[in-house]
Enzyme design. Structure first.
Site, PDB file in Angstrom:
ATOM      1  NE  ARG A 179     -11.208  -6.497   2.194  1.00 51.28           N
ATOM      2  CZ  ARG A 179     -10.051  -6.230   1.605  1.00 51.28           C
ATOM      3  NH1 ARG A 179      -9.000  -5.891   2.338  1.00 51.28           N
ATOM      4  NH2 ARG A 179      -9.925  -6.297   0.302  1.00 51.28           N
ATOM      5  CB  CYS A 237      -4.147 -10.707   2.597  1.00 52.66           C
ATOM      6  SG  CYS A 237      -2.751 -10.030   1.686  1.00 52.66           S
TER       7      CYS A 237
END
Length: 282
Positions: A179, A237
């Site tokens: 990611r 995150c």
């Protein structure tokens, strides 16, 4: 951050049989899994109370706040009292995912001034592995607590503060490496990472059994990422959940860190904010 971060399963087992047991919170949550309450009912630490991350540990999502904005303090206090937390009572939190979700409750309660909050090291898996008993079903609601929460005991940054940390300090991206590199993006508007941020996947904080790595190993891990005694460190995150786990790992390593609650979900929702891709920070 000098307060204790973890409690072992042996310690919790002893505490639960003491005259003044801690409040135990089960934050059974995983990305894309809406069945946390069912998992809790199937088996949990005796006396634990289920905590719903989406509705009790977060405000409703918004483009500016991301997928899991911090809850209003009054709402969090109402929830904590519903969980039975008393003023001055120690709290132990856990999940069934290496504490990557439970750390959200750990961080929020610390942020709100609860002095003694710890993560059950190894989470529910360690409790099972120790052969300790599980309770099933939906327990009766605990007696209401009287905890008083106070705001802003830990630091946060907004999107501008995150950009500044990426440029002048150390901003860690706690998401999975793919990611970070922008190869996949299952949840948020755009792929990639905040320019200047350093990849530090949360899963690398843990040993194979789900416990935190030793403090000296974590210290070297973060030093290799650029942390030192004078570093200004921030963490993000996807939506501010697993970043709290990174802050716990940093605390074990002897570093203080700041949370960017909106995280990538807020950053990527603003088309004016740049996104970097690939394995390097910029």
């Amino acid at each position: 951050m000098t307060a204790r971060v973890t409690t072992t399963v042996a310690e919790l087992d002893t505490l639960l049989r003491s005259a003044e047991p801690p409040a135990v919170l089960d934050v059974r949550w995983a990305l894309g899994d809406p069945h946390g309450r069912d998992h809790f009912a199937a088996g949990h630490v005796p006396g634990a109370v289920y905590v719903d991350l989406d509705t009790e540990l977060a405000a409703p999502p918004s483009p500016e706040g991301g997928r899991h904005p911090l809850p209003d303090l009054a709402d969090l206090q109402t929830a904590a009292r519903r969980w039975g937390v008393r003023d001055g009572q120690p709290v132990v939190v856990y999940d069934d995912l290496g504490n990557t979700a439970a750390a959200r409750a750990w961080w929020l309660l610390r942020y709100a001034g609860v002095a003694e909050v710890t993560l059950l090291d190894g989470a529910l898996g360690a409790w099972r592995s120790a052969g300790l008993p599980l309770e099933s079903g939906a327990p009766a609601d605990p007696s209401p607590g009287d905890v008083v929460l106070r705001p802003d005991r830990l630091q946060t940054v907004d999107v501008d503060g995150a950009a500044d940390l990426a440029a002048t300090g150390l901003l860690l991206d706690a998401r999975a490496a793919e990611r970070y590199r922008g190869e996949v993006e299952p949840m948020d508007p755009r792929a990639g990472h905040i320019p200047g941020a350093v990849s530090a996947p949360t899963g690398e904080n843990l040993a194979a059994d789900g416990t935190f790595l030793p403090a000296e190993v974590l210290r070297k891990r973060f030093a290799d990422k650029g942390a030192d005694a004078t570093s200004r460190i921030g963490v993000y995150c996807g939506s501010g959940v697993t970043a709290a786990h990174q802050i716990a790992a940093l605390a074990l390593a002897g570093y203080e860190a700041t949370l960017f609650p909106g995280s990538w979900s807020a950053w990527s929702a603003d088309p004016a904010r740049p996104a970097a891709t690939g394995p390097l920070p910029s």
